[in-house]
Each structure stands twice: as C-alpha cells, then as structure tokens.
Motif scaffolding. Structure first.
Motif, PDB file in Angstrom:
ATOM      1  N   LEU A  31       0.854  -1.019   0.076  1.00 53.71           N
ATOM      2  CA  LEU A  31      -0.006   0.066   0.184  1.00 53.71           C
ATOM      3  C   LEU A  31       0.768   1.281  -0.046  1.00 53.71           C
ATOM      4  O   LEU A  31       0.391   2.414  -0.759  1.00 53.71           O
ATOM      5  N   VAL A  32       1.751   1.258   0.735  1.00 57.60           N
ATOM      6  CA  VAL A  32       2.809   2.393   0.832  1.00 57.60           C
ATOM      7  C   VAL A  32       3.412   2.561  -0.371  1.00 57.60           C
ATOM      8  O   VAL A  32       3.595   3.667  -1.114  1.00 57.60           O
ATOM      9  N   PHE A  33       3.913   1.337  -0.949  1.00 61.71           N
ATOM     10  CA  PHE A  33       4.597   1.279  -2.339  1.00 61.71           C
ATOM     11  C   PHE A  33       3.971   2.081  -3.313  1.00 61.71           C
ATOM     12  O   PHE A  33       4.360   2.877  -4.330  1.00 61.71           O
ATOM     13  N   VAL A  34       2.616   1.772  -3.375  1.00 60.19           N
ATOM     14  CA  VAL A  34       1.649   2.355  -4.489  1.00 60.19           C
ATOM     15  C   VAL A  34       1.488   4.003  -4.081  1.00 60.19           C
ATOM     16  O   VAL A  34       1.436   4.775  -5.062  1.00 60.19           O
ATOM     17  N   VAL A  35       1.323   4.191  -2.984  1.00 58.64           N
ATOM     18  CA  VAL A  35       1.116   5.817  -2.733  1.00 58.64           C
ATOM     19  C   VAL A  35       2.570   6.385  -3.166  1.00 58.64           C
ATOM     20  O   VAL A  35       2.438   7.549  -3.720  1.00 58.64           O
ATOM     21  N   LEU A  36       3.604   5.844  -2.853  1.00 55.57           N
ATOM     22  CA  LEU A  36       4.999   6.376  -2.992  1.00 55.57           C
ATOM     23  C   LEU A  36       5.206   6.513  -4.577  1.00 55.57           C
ATOM     24  O   LEU A  36       5.848   7.603  -5.435  1.00 55.57           O
ATOM     25  N   PHE A  37       4.877   5.389  -5.198  1.00 54.53           N
ATOM     26  CA  PHE A  37       4.783   5.266  -6.635  1.00 54.53           C
ATOM     27  C   PHE A  37       3.939   6.510  -7.338  1.00 54.53           C
ATOM     28  O   PHE A  37       4.395   7.033  -8.584  1.00 54.53           O
ATOM     29  N   ILE A  38       3.003   6.716  -6.720  1.00 53.31           N
ATOM     30  CA  ILE A  38       2.115   7.740  -7.547  1.00 53.31           C
ATOM     31  C   ILE A  38       2.621   9.105  -7.171  1.00 53.31           C
ATOM     32  O   ILE A  38       2.771   9.976  -7.914  1.00 53.31           O
ATOM     33  N   TYR A  39       2.878   9.347  -5.859  1.00 54.89           N
ATOM     34  CA  TYR A  39       3.685  10.869  -5.557  1.00 54.89           C
ATOM     35  C   TYR A  39       4.546  10.232  -4.199  1.00 54.89           C
ATOM     36  O   TYR A  39       4.082   9.564  -3.422  1.00 54.89           O
ATOM     37  N   PRO A  40       5.797  10.874  -4.361  1.00 52.84           N
ATOM     38  CA  PRO A  40       6.511  11.782  -5.407  1.00 52.84           C
ATOM     39  C   PRO A  40       6.722  11.036  -6.705  1.00 52.84           C
ATOM     40  O   PRO A  40       7.437  11.709  -7.553  1.00 52.84           O
ATOM     41  N   GLY A  41       7.033   9.855  -6.752  1.00 52.41           N
ATOM     42  CA  GLY A  41       7.075   8.874  -7.898  1.00 52.41           C
ATOM     43  C   GLY A  41       8.781   8.200  -7.589  1.00 52.41           C
ATOM     44  O   GLY A  41       9.444   8.908  -6.775  1.00 52.41           O
ATOM     45  N   ALA A  42       8.829   7.214  -8.358  1.00 55.74           N
ATOM     46  CA  ALA A  42       9.916   6.364  -8.175  1.00 55.74           C
ATOM     47  C   ALA A  42      11.112   7.197  -8.400  1.00 55.74           C
ATOM     48  O   ALA A  42      12.403   6.966  -7.861  1.00 55.74           O
ATOM     49  N   SER A  43      11.209   8.015  -9.759  1.00 58.82           N
ATOM     50  CA  SER A  43      12.192   8.593 -10.275  1.00 58.82           C
ATOM     51  C   SER A  43      12.906   9.648  -9.133  1.00 58.82           C
ATOM     52  O   SER A  43      13.813   9.929  -8.803  1.00 58.82           O
ATOM     53  N   ALA A  44      11.764  10.538  -8.383  1.00 63.98           N
ATOM     54  CA  ALA A  44      12.253  11.546  -7.514  1.00 63.98           C
ATOM     55  C   ALA A  44      12.777  10.742  -6.198  1.00 63.98           C
ATOM     56  O   ALA A  44      13.936  11.302  -5.541  1.00 63.98           O
ATOM     57  N   ILE A  45      12.288   9.665  -5.809  1.00 62.65           N
ATOM     58  CA  ILE A  45      12.911   9.194  -4.791  1.00 62.65           C
ATOM     59  C   ILE A  45      14.335   8.642  -4.924  1.00 62.65           C
ATOM     60  O   ILE A  45      15.127   8.895  -4.265  1.00 62.65           O
ATOM     61  N   TYR A  46      14.391   8.174  -6.231  1.00 63.25           N
ATOM     62  CA  TYR A  46      15.868   7.529  -6.477  1.00 63.25           C
ATOM     63  C   TYR A  46      16.921   8.648  -6.317  1.00 63.25           C
ATOM     64  O   TYR A  46      17.994   8.712  -6.073  1.00 63.25           O
ATOM     65  N   ASP A  47      16.353   9.956  -7.140  1.00 63.38           N
ATOM     66  CA  ASP A  47      17.378  11.063  -7.232  1.00 63.38           C
ATOM     67  C   ASP A  47      17.671  11.422  -5.751  1.00 63.38           C
ATOM     68  O   ASP A  47      18.859  12.008  -5.699  1.00 63.38           O
ATOM     69  N   VAL A  48      16.805  11.434  -4.780  1.00 61.18           N
ATOM     70  CA  VAL A  48      17.133  11.769  -3.492  1.00 61.18           C
ATOM     71  C   VAL A  48      18.187  10.866  -2.916  1.00 61.18           C
ATOM     72  O   VAL A  48      19.163  11.248  -2.528  1.00 61.18           O
ATOM     73  N   LEU A  49      18.071   9.574  -3.316  1.00 58.99           N
ATOM     74  CA  LEU A  49      19.073   8.585  -2.993  1.00 58.99           C
ATOM     75  C   LEU A  49      20.411   8.701  -3.394  1.00 58.99           C
ATOM     76  O   LEU A  49      21.462   8.598  -2.821  1.00 58.99           O
ATOM     77  N   ALA A  50      20.402   9.432  -4.683  1.00 53.76           N
ATOM     78  CA  ALA A  50      21.709   9.425  -5.543  1.00 53.76           C
ATOM     79  C   ALA A  50      22.324  10.540  -5.044  1.00 53.76           C
ATOM     80  O   ALA A  50      23.544  10.744  -5.686  1.00 53.76           O
ATOM     81  N   GLN A  51      21.692  11.444  -4.401  1.00 56.80           N
ATOM     82  CA  GLN A  51      22.333  12.954  -4.124  1.00 56.80           C
ATOM     83  C   GLN A  51      23.866  12.725  -3.530  1.00 56.80           C
ATOM     84  O   GLN A  51      24.722  13.457  -3.911  1.00 56.80           O
ATOM     85  N   PRO A  52      24.152  12.020  -2.612  1.00 59.31           N
ATOM     86  CA  PRO A  52      25.295  11.972  -1.783  1.00 59.31           C
ATOM     87  C   PRO A  52      26.402  11.637  -2.724  1.00 59.31           C
ATOM     88  O   PRO A  52      27.546  11.972  -2.835  1.00 59.31           O
ATOM     89  N   MET A  53      26.246  10.483  -3.774  1.00 61.45           N
ATOM     90  CA  MET A  53      27.124  10.262  -4.850  1.00 61.45           C
ATOM     91  C   MET A  53      27.271  11.255  -5.769  1.00 61.45           C
ATOM     92  O   MET A  53      28.423  11.699  -6.105  1.00 61.45           O
ATOM     93  N   LEU A  54      26.146  11.717  -6.225  1.00 61.91           N
ATOM     94  CA  LEU A  54      26.242  12.738  -7.399  1.00 61.91           C
ATOM     95  C   LEU A  54      27.003  14.095  -6.745  1.00 61.91           C
ATOM     96  O   LEU A  54      28.078  14.653  -7.600  1.00 61.91           O
ATOM     97  N   SER A  55      27.201  14.384  -5.493  1.00 65.85           N
ATOM     98  CA  SER A  55      27.815  15.661  -4.965  1.00 65.85           C
ATOM     99  C   SER A  55      29.141  15.418  -4.747  1.00 65.85           C
ATOM    100  O   SER A  55      29.832  16.233  -4.777  1.00 65.85           O
TER     101      SER A  55
END
Length: 254
Positions: A31-55
């Motif tokens: 249920l939480v997965f469906v909610v997060l998939f709709i908003y903010p979306g899988a791509s946005a969540i990944y971008d947050v996770l990738a920030q330490p490496m990108l910086s």
C-alpha cells in the motif's frame, strides 16, 4: 481422540496465524509502495538517494545504467525499500502480535515501546548512514581518483551498495533494543554485559570490516556507533531493571 490431533490442530492454527500476519505486513508495504509510486514517484525518490554520490562526482558527471531495464528496475527497487521503511511499524507490530499470545502480561506491555524504539532507531541508523557516512566515504574515495579518470558509477551497483549499508547501519542502531531484551528475558545480566565489553568492541570492528567497504573511515563510522549504542543499551537495561524492582517492591507492600 488422540493427543496428536490437538497438537496438529494447534500447529495448523499457528501456520494460519503466521500467514495472516505476513499478508498484513506485505499488504502494508504494498500500500505504501503504491502511494509513493504515485507521489512523489520512483524517479524522484531515486534522485534523493543518489544525491550523496552525485555531490562527490565532478560537476556535470552523472551515473550510468548498463542494463536495458536498469533505469526502470532500480528506481522501483529504491521505492520498495522506502516503502518497507515507512511501513516498518506495521511490520514490527505484526511480528509482535504473532508471538504475543505466548507472553506474560508484563511482557506484552513492552510492545509499544519496543515497536516505537525499534522503528526510530532503524530510521536513525539509515539517516546517519545517508547524511554522515555516504558524504564522508564518497568524498574520501573521490579524492583518490586520478585526474585521468572520470568516475561514472553504475546505478545498480550503487543501489546495491546503498541498501547493504542501510541494512548494516539500521541493524547496528538496534543494539540498545537487543541489549534490553537480553536483560529483560534473563539471558544475561548487566554485570555480564559490562564484563564482555572488550569482546564487544573487538567484535564491532570485525563486523564493520566485513559489512563496509575496505576503507578505514566507513569501518570506523560503523564500529564506533555500535560500541556507543552498546553502552546506551546497558544504561537503558539498568533503568528497566530499576523500574521492575520498584514495581515488585510496590506489589509486595500492597
């Protein structure tokens, strides 16, 4: 009727109860997965996770995806991990509800404190890993890259590394809960925990060397919190034992 039949019925009822609890836990995560998939979306969540490496990468550098379906599967995997963390209180409650019938009433009273503390400590471990460990380790590793090399990490390898580290630090931060439970159930006493402190310190650095990358900084950042949290667990266990003693004295006086 033979005695084997009631035992068999009891075993089957436990299996049914276990299946029910597992389905509820999985349902909460889904249920939480469906909610997060709709908003903010899988791509946005990944971008947050990738920030330490990108910086830590040179300006303008991005990570790469070598697999055909990797750009789709990796963000989905990250969203599933985030869903599990958000639904962790429900998952822990279902686990507790399964074993609760076999516990005494005073042991059942520990349910809410344990669920809350376990959830908060696990999230705290992940937060420490994200905000402190990743930033320190990635910048340390990037500083050793020769000028002739442009780092471009693969996103799948990065996510696998991140998930391993999150689990390592999340579980590490559960040490106080584990210590309190060991004392509460009578497996060990506080004096014994203090006696084996030296072995725990050695074990902490061995565990850190196994589960973290082969650099001194990440090993140090895991081993030191583990040792400190062990001491926190001893203090918390001491407070729990004092509270139990007060309650026992109060019951005797009544």
């Amino acid at each position: 009727m033979s005695t084997a039949e009631p035992q068999e019925d009891s075993f089957i009822s436990h299996l049914v109860e276990l299946r029910t609890r597992l389905l509820r836990a999985v349902g909460a995560v889904f249920l939480v997965f469906v909610v997060l998939f709709i908003y903010p979306g899988a791509s946005a969540i990944y971008d947050v996770l990738a920030q330490p490496m990108l910086s830590s990468l040179p300006e303008g550098t991005r990570m790469i995806a070598t697999g055909v379906i990797t750009p789709f599967m990796v963000p989905m995997k990250v969203t599933l991990m985030a869903s599990f963390v958000v639904a962790l209180p429900v998952v822990l409650y279902q686990a507790w509800a399964f074993i609760a019938p076999g516990l005494y009433s005073h042991e059942k009273s520990l349910a809410l404190p344990l669920i809350l503390s376990s959830t908060l400590l696990f999230i705290a471990g992940m937060a420490f890993c994200y905000f402190v460990v990743f930033k320190t380790v990635f910048q340390f590793i990037a500083s050793f890259a020769p000028d002739s090399i442009t780092p471009a990490p693969d996103i799948e390898a990065y996510v696998n590394f991140v998930m391993t580290m999150f689990m390592a630090f999340g579980i590490t931060f559960e040490v106080p809960v584990a210590v309190v439970l060991l004392v509460k159930t009578g497996v060990v006493d506080i004096a014994k925990l203090r006696e084996i402190r030296g072995y725990v310190i050695v074990g902490a650095f061995i565990i850190a060397a196994i589960v973290t990358p082969p650099d001194v900084i990440s090993q140090f950042l895991l081993a030191v919190p583990l040792c400190l949290l062990y001491e926190v667990g001893i203090i918390a266990a001491k407070m729990v034992k004092k509270r139990e003693k007060k309650l026992d004295n109060h019951d005797l006086s009544v």
